[in-house]
Design a protein around this motif. Structure first.
Motif, PDB file in Angstrom:
ATOM      1  N   LEU A   1      32.714  39.966  28.095  1.00  0.00           N
ATOM      2  CA  LEU A   1      33.062  40.256  29.465  1.00  0.00           C
ATOM      3  C   LEU A   1      32.008  39.516  30.295  1.00  0.00           C
ATOM      4  CD1 LEU A   1      35.001  41.731  31.257  1.00  0.00           C
ATOM      5  CD2 LEU A   1      33.138  43.743  31.122  1.00  0.00           C
TER       6      LEU A   1
ATOM      7  N   SER B   1      35.296  40.873  37.315  1.00  0.00           N
ATOM      8  CA  SER B   1      34.719  40.216  35.884  1.00  0.00           C
ATOM      9  C   SER B   1      35.743  39.529  35.288  1.00  0.00           C
ATOM     10  CB  SER B   1      34.216  41.537  35.215  1.00  0.00           C
ATOM     11  OG  SER B   1      35.192  42.610  35.160  1.00  0.00           O
ATOM     12  N   ILE B   2      35.632  38.741  34.415  1.00  0.00           N
ATOM     13  CA  ILE B   2      36.882  38.118  33.544  1.00  0.00           C
ATOM     14  C   ILE B   2      36.120  37.949  32.101  1.00  0.00           C
ATOM     15  CG2 ILE B   2      37.560  36.756  35.414  1.00  0.00           C
ATOM     16  CD1 ILE B   2      35.067  34.926  33.397  1.00  0.00           C
ATOM     17  N   HIS B   3      37.124  37.913  31.468  1.00  0.00           N
ATOM     18  CA  HIS B   3      36.910  37.506  29.868  1.00  0.00           C
ATOM     19  C   HIS B   3      36.612  35.905  29.749  1.00  0.00           C
ATOM     20  CE1 HIS B   3      37.162  41.480  27.821  1.00  0.00           C
ATOM     21  NE2 HIS B   3      37.864  41.764  29.080  1.00  0.00           N
TER      22      HIS B   3
ATOM     23  N   ASP C   1      39.934  30.396  38.539  1.00  0.00           N
ATOM     24  CA  ASP C   1      41.383  30.673  38.590  1.00  0.00           C
ATOM     25  C   ASP C   1      41.532  32.009  38.998  1.00  0.00           C
ATOM     26  OD1 ASP C   1      41.824  28.040  37.743  1.00  0.00           O
ATOM     27  OD2 ASP C   1      42.112  28.712  35.521  1.00  0.00           O
ATOM     28  N   ILE C   2      40.834  33.127  38.766  1.00  0.00           N
ATOM     29  CA  ILE C   2      40.961  34.220  39.181  1.00  0.00           C
ATOM     30  C   ILE C   2      40.585  34.728  40.587  1.00  0.00           C
ATOM     31  CG2 ILE C   2      40.554  36.643  38.307  1.00  0.00           C
ATOM     32  CD1 ILE C   2      42.343  35.085  36.452  1.00  0.00           C
ATOM     33  N   TYR C   3      39.503  34.286  40.701  1.00  0.00           N
ATOM     34  CA  TYR C   3      38.711  34.700  42.110  1.00  0.00           C
ATOM     35  C   TYR C   3      38.731  33.797  43.277  1.00  0.00           C
ATOM     36  CZ  TYR C   3      37.720  38.593  39.492  1.00  0.00           C
ATOM     37  OH  TYR C   3      37.783  39.893  38.506  1.00  0.00           O
TER      38      TYR C   3
ATOM     39  N   ARG D   1      41.356  31.375  44.334  1.00  0.00           N
ATOM     40  CA  ARG D   1      42.643  30.635  44.269  1.00  0.00           C
ATOM     41  C   ARG D   1      43.078  30.247  45.955  1.00  0.00           C
ATOM     42  NH1 ARG D   1      44.261  34.573  41.111  1.00  0.00           N
ATOM     43  NH2 ARG D   1      45.537  35.643  42.555  1.00  0.00           N
TER      44      ARG D   1
ATOM     45  N   GLY E   1      46.686  36.895  38.128  1.00  0.00           N
ATOM     46  CA  GLY E   1      45.449  37.136  38.934  1.00  0.00           C
ATOM     47  C   GLY E   1      45.201  38.726  39.183  1.00  0.00           C
ATOM     48  N   HIS E   2      46.507  39.219  39.652  1.00  0.00           N
ATOM     49  CA  HIS E   2      46.410  40.890  40.256  1.00  0.00           C
ATOM     50  C   HIS E   2      46.207  41.656  38.844  1.00  0.00           C
ATOM     51  CE1 HIS E   2      48.634  39.663  44.292  1.00  0.00           C
ATOM     52  NE2 HIS E   2      47.409  39.170  43.902  1.00  0.00           N
TER      53      HIS E   2
ATOM     54  N   LEU F   1      44.814  40.742  36.244  1.00  0.00           N
ATOM     55  CA  LEU F   1      43.453  40.608  35.662  1.00  0.00           C
ATOM     56  C   LEU F   1      42.521  41.329  36.324  1.00  0.00           C
ATOM     57  CD1 LEU F   1      43.587  36.916  34.266  1.00  0.00           C
ATOM     58  CD2 LEU F   1      43.856  39.079  32.984  1.00  0.00           C
ATOM     59  N   TYR F   2      42.745  41.507  37.880  1.00  0.00           N
ATOM     60  CA  TYR F   2      41.886  42.138  38.793  1.00  0.00           C
ATOM     61  C   TYR F   2      41.711  43.359  38.420  1.00  0.00           C
ATOM     62  CZ  TYR F   2      42.429  38.665  42.439  1.00  0.00           C
ATOM     63  OH  TYR F   2      42.552  37.509  43.118  1.00  0.00           O
TER      64      TYR F   2
ATOM     65  N   SER G   1      40.019  44.547  34.760  1.00  0.00           N
ATOM     66  CA  SER G   1      38.907  44.696  34.944  1.00  0.00           C
ATOM     67  C   SER G   1      38.300  45.779  35.738  1.00  0.00           C
ATOM     68  CB  SER G   1      38.097  43.447  35.522  1.00  0.00           C
ATOM     69  OG  SER G   1      38.309  42.867  36.668  1.00  0.00           O
TER      70      SER G   1
ATOM     71  N   GLU H   1      38.491  48.274  32.887  1.00  0.00           N
ATOM     72  CA  GLU H   1      37.250  48.134  32.048  1.00  0.00           C
ATOM     73  C   GLU H   1      36.093  48.785  32.539  1.00  0.00           C
ATOM     74  OE1 GLU H   1      38.097  44.054  31.365  1.00  0.00           O
ATOM     75  OE2 GLU H   1      37.500  44.376  29.396  1.00  0.00           O
TER      76      GLU H   1
ATOM     77  N   ARG I   1      41.837  43.236  47.980  1.00  0.00           N
ATOM     78  CA  ARG I   1      42.106  41.869  47.494  1.00  0.00           C
ATOM     79  C   ARG I   1      43.688  41.408  47.347  1.00  0.00           C
ATOM     80  NH1 ARG I   1      39.094  37.711  45.108  1.00  0.00           N
ATOM     81  NH2 ARG I   1      37.133  38.674  45.256  1.00  0.00           N
TER      82      ARG I   1
END
Lengths: 94, 319
Positions: free
Chosen positions: A7, A25-27, A40-42, A44, B77-78, B80-81, B84, B87, B153
């Motif tokens: 992570l 966070s990301i993996h 890519d996740i945060y 876009r 993306g959503h 994955l937000y 996390s 987590e 977000r």
């Protein structure tokens, strides 16, 4: 499940002149992939001009249960604030 | 602090609208409830990519294809937000995914319905995302900080999802008679499942009371459902389409639309795994998990090898 990717915490500078700010966070398997996944996740929608990633295990956080004691030294020092000082009205902007 | 005091202190923070953050003390049940709710929300985003992904290669124009691709990427993306956010409560992402695959964790039942024609992509954006937004706007004020921030977000991004869906419906309802028929058919099929998205009636919802006390939720299922119906009916009127409910009418006394009772047998049947696409959805997720396994392992092996090399190079330089 086999061993999973570690992570990482993601910090993003939204534009030059501003601080990096925690985004989430990301993996990722390594730092390079972490930057790309974070993009890519945060980001876009052009939310960033710079990304920091750090493996979550390297972050040390203060304990919220100790917050009172930890931040106590600042609590009684109101003279650190400009509003503590009474100046005559004649002194305009100070 | 004793457990009782901790709990009182925790509730006092909630009552004072102070957000709970990951390292703060929280009751086990609060943690468990959140992990369950956030992970199911995440699974819904991920499974929700499937019905729409079905139409990416067949979008009627490049413009529509680009939009749909961007929307489906947003859903990833959503998801994955939200994973996390889960987590931060100590859950393991791999475990959560496994629970979805083995049926222990649910995802929103709406995604167990098929996308039969292009208008369904319009109806999903307009109705399904519309219903999701109604719920998610409430959740931007939920008591757990990381969940609330993920919702802020997500809500910002979802607004485009609903607008692009409505734009598709608008184009079709103003198109040929056949296109208008497709739009109406799509609305007919998605209307009731969309209303079911808000979950059982308040009296029958098993987790409601505690969720209110902890301010995980702030509006009841029925309140949110009514809010969605009230917002959506005028939008249907603007499209020149009608919702499949003969009993639907404005109730001036209540200041709300009245609508027919929901077919809860259908709802529970789909929740229990017998909807039109339940098996297909899980099979697709299982396949993605299995087919991706070697990639995940290879990336990890590569990262470890690279690290060993760097350590080796540093030792050589130091010697």
């Amino acid at each position: 499940m086999k061993k999973s990717w570690p992570l990482w915490e993601v910090f993003i500078r939204s534009k030059s002149g501003l601080d990096h700010k925690h985004a989430g966070s990301i993996h990722a398997a390594d730092a390079e992939m972490a930057i790309e996944n974070a993009r890519d996740i945060y980001t876009r929608r052009n939310e960033g001009v710079s990304i920091w990633v750090v493996e979550s295990k390297h972050i040390t956080a203060s304990d919220p249960d100790d917050a009172d004691a930890l931040f106590e030294p600042a609590k009684d020092k109101i003279y650190r604030h400009p509003t503590f000082y009474n100046l005559p009205d004649e002194v305009k902007h100070m | 602090m004793k457990e009782q005091n901790l709990e009182a202190h925790f509730q006092a923070k909630i009552d004072a609208e102070i957000k709970i953050e990951p390292k703060d003390w929280m009751p086990d049940e609060y943690r468990k409830t959140l992990i369950r709710q956030i992970s199911q929300h995440a699974h819904s985003e991920i499974v929700g990519m499937l019905p729409e992904g079905n139409w990416i290669t067949r979008a009627p124009s490049l413009r529509r294809k680009l939009i749909l691709l961007a929307k489906v990427q947003d859903e990833a993306g959503h998801g994955l937000y939200l994973y996390s956010a889960a987590e931060t409560l100590g859950a393991d992402r791999g475990d959560l995914v496994l629970q979805m695959l083995n049926g222990k964790a649910k995802y929103s039942s709406i995604f167990n319905y098929p996308t039969l024609n292009w208008a369904d992509i319009g109806a999903i954006g307009w109705l399904v995302d519309g219903a999701a937004i109604t719920n998610q706007v409430m959740l931007t004020r939920t008591s757990y900080g990381p969940y609330a921030r993920a919702m802020v977000r997500i809500c910002k991004e979802e607004s485009f999802h609903q607008r692009q869906g409505y734009e598709i419906m608008l184009a079709m309802s103003r198109g040929s008679e056949e296109q208008k028929q497709m739009a109406q058919d799509s609305l007919n099929r998605w209307w009731w499942p969309s209303l079911m998205m808000f979950g059982p009636h308040d009296g029958e919802s098993s987790h409601s009371e505690q969720a209110f006390k902890w301010k995980i939720k702030r509006k009841s299922n029925d309140e949110l459902r009514q809010q969605f119906v009230d917002a959506t009916i005028p939008q249907a009127g603007l499209l020149g389409l009608t919702v499949p409910d003969p009993a639907l009418r404005w109730n001036a006394e209540r200041g709300h639309y009245d609508f027919s009772p929901i077919n809860w047998d259908e709802f529970w049947n789909v929740v229990k795994g017998n909807g039109p696409c339940n098996r297909e959805r899980i099979a697709a997720r299982q396949k993605a998990c299995d087919d991706g396994a070697w990639v995940r392992e290879a990336a990890l092996a590569y990262a470890e090898k690279k690290e060993q090399k760097q350590i080796g190079a540093r030792q050589t330089a130091a010697a």
